[in-house]
Write an enzyme that holds these catalytic residues in place. Structure first.
Site, mmCIF file in Angstrom:
data_model
loop_
_atom_site.group_PDB
_atom_site.id
_atom_site.type_symbol
_atom_site.label_atom_id
_atom_site.label_comp_id
_atom_site.label_asym_id
_atom_site.label_seq_id
_atom_site.Cartn_x
_atom_site.Cartn_y
_atom_site.Cartn_z
ATOM 1 N N ILE A 1 11.426 10.466 43.588
ATOM 2 C CA ILE A 1 10.329 9.524 43.762
ATOM 3 C C ILE A 1 10.667 8.481 44.823
ATOM 4 C CG2 ILE A 1 9.050 7.654 42.618
ATOM 5 C CD1 ILE A 1 9.204 9.362 40.039
ATOM 6 N N TYR B 1 18.093 3.940 25.913
ATOM 7 C CA TYR B 1 17.357 4.161 27.159
ATOM 8 C C TYR B 1 16.119 3.273 27.228
ATOM 9 C CZ TYR B 1 14.287 6.369 30.585
ATOM 10 O OH TYR B 1 13.428 6.602 31.636
#
Length: 417
Positions: free
Chosen positions: A21, A167
């Site tokens: 990305i 996370y």
């Protein structure tokens, strides 16, 4: 999306821009004639992931921009400061920061070692804060200052924490930077926003994590690049402190053909939703059509499927061979709950492989826990393991990467089962 030229001559400092990305956003800006600082760790080729800061720089210049490759570990304060100073020396300032660098480990608390915990927090939360902090003095001097974090909306639904709290905390740290810095820097006319994908995005890292078939239910990185371009082209005072979703950004720009971004256009209505969306697991059916994880949500497993798990394992064993074992190289333990509760194993590490009931003969590399009604769907191709994991139907402990190798195995077996 048509190029507007609004980023021509602007300088973007993009972390993690050597691939995925980050690189897609860099190339999109380069088409406008932007200057791009490629701030990433990969100076030498990665054994499994293509691209370095130097190959990315060449692509940026070929696309019409100017590039400055910088070896940067965002955990290293001195390295970040040096890269920022080099960028200012070469391009005269910094106009835009894209905090894209990120680390991921989708493990529950007991299976998350502290080294991995620290890595995620140091790269995601601390790295984003540090890079922004070092660039802010130069952003204050720009008349088109933006900070864009590739991070999710701050969704407090418990299911987005329960399977991978470490996370989630690290990623939400990036989003909290948006919330705080947007207000802090508002008077300086520095826009601070977050951008997140609606669906899984197919990158080399995603493929390494979930297998080569991950593109089947993913979108291309270009959807994030086009959305980022739309955000960064706006005057900073027009939009700040927002948590934006890629397809919503594009639709607001008048782009109605979102299907073009699907890696496999035929699956454009079966895409795997990304994490942290404001949708409960049971409502994910709205995001997908038959053939994806929604199949098991739309209707209960047929009664005729009851009692088939033992037969399923017998069939799988008859199909195993040395090639499958060589490509998989892992031992799995399956904890099946519900109507057909029991423990099963698959030893795909030695010989021609072996499956059976009970605990595995060797320590399992991955333990998968699942209700029997979803288990049969997963092995017969009606429910993808990655989707089952994301929707909470599948719990995984141990080596996640080896667990996801099962998806490739199931893809090869489903036509024969």
């Amino acid at each position: 999306m048509i190029n507007t030229g609004k980023l021509a001559g602007r300088t973007l400092f993009i972390t993690g821009a050597s691939r995925g990305i980050g690189k897609a956003i860099a190339l999109r800006a380069a088409q406008d004639g932007a200057n791009v600082v490629v701030a990433a760790k990969t100076a030498d080729p990665h054994p499994k992931l293509p691209g370095t800061i130097y190959t990315a720089a060449k692509e940026i210049e070929a696309a019409g921009g100017k590039a400055l490759p910088c070896v940067v570990d965002v955990r290293d304060e001195a390295a970040v400061r040096t890269a920022v100073q080099n960028a200012v020396a070469k391009f005269g300032g910094i106009d835009i920061v894209v905090n894209n660098a990120s680390a991921i480990a989708l493990t529950p608390t007991e299976q998350t070692d502290m080294k991995r915990y620290d890595l995620m927090h140091q790269i995601n939360s601390r790295g984003t804060f540090l890079v922004s902090k070092e660039c802010i003095p130069y952003l204050r001097k720009s008349n088109h200052a933006h900070i864009l974090n590739i991070s999710p909306p701050l969704n407090m639904a418990p299911h987005w924490f329960s399977n991978h709290v470490a996370y989630t905390m690290a990623k939400y740290g990036m989003s909290m930077c948006v919330l705080g810095m947007a207000k802090e820097l508002e008077a300086a006319n520095i826009a601070v926003n977050a951008l997140w994908p609606r669906t899984a995005i197919h990158t080399a890292a995603m493929e390494m994590l979930t297998g080569k078939e991950s593109d089947q239910f993913s979108r291309k990185p270009e959807i994030m690049a086009d959305a980022a371009y739309a955000i960064l082209s706006k005057e900073p005072r027009h939009q700040t402190g927002k948590f934006l979703i890629d397809d919503e950004v594009l639709q607001a720009e008048g782009i109605t053909d979102i299907k073009q971004y699907a890696c496999v256009p035929a699956n454009a209505d079966k895409l795997m939703p990304d994490f942290f969306l404001d949708v409960a697991p049971e409502k994910l059916v709205e995001f997908a059509a038959e053939g994806s994880h929604a199949a098991s949500l739309k209707k209960p497993a047929a009664a005729s499927e009851a009692g088939k798990i033992e037969g399923l394992f017998q069939k799988i064993e008859s199909l195993l061979n040395e090639e499958i074992v060589r490509k998989t190289g892992a031992v799995y333990e399956f904890k099946v709950k519900g109507e057909e509760a029991g423990i099963w194993f698959a030893d795909l590490k030695s010989g021609t492989g072996k499956v059976g009931k009970g605990s595995p003969p060797a320590t399992a590399d991955a333990v998968l826990t699942m209700d029997s009604k979803h288990f049969f769907d997963m092995f017969t191709g009606k429910l993808k393991p990655a989707n089952a994991f994301m929707t909470g139907k599948l719990k995984i402990s141990g080596d996640l990467q080896k667990a996801m190798k099962l998806e490739k195995l199931m893809g090869g077996l489903k036509a024969k089962l």
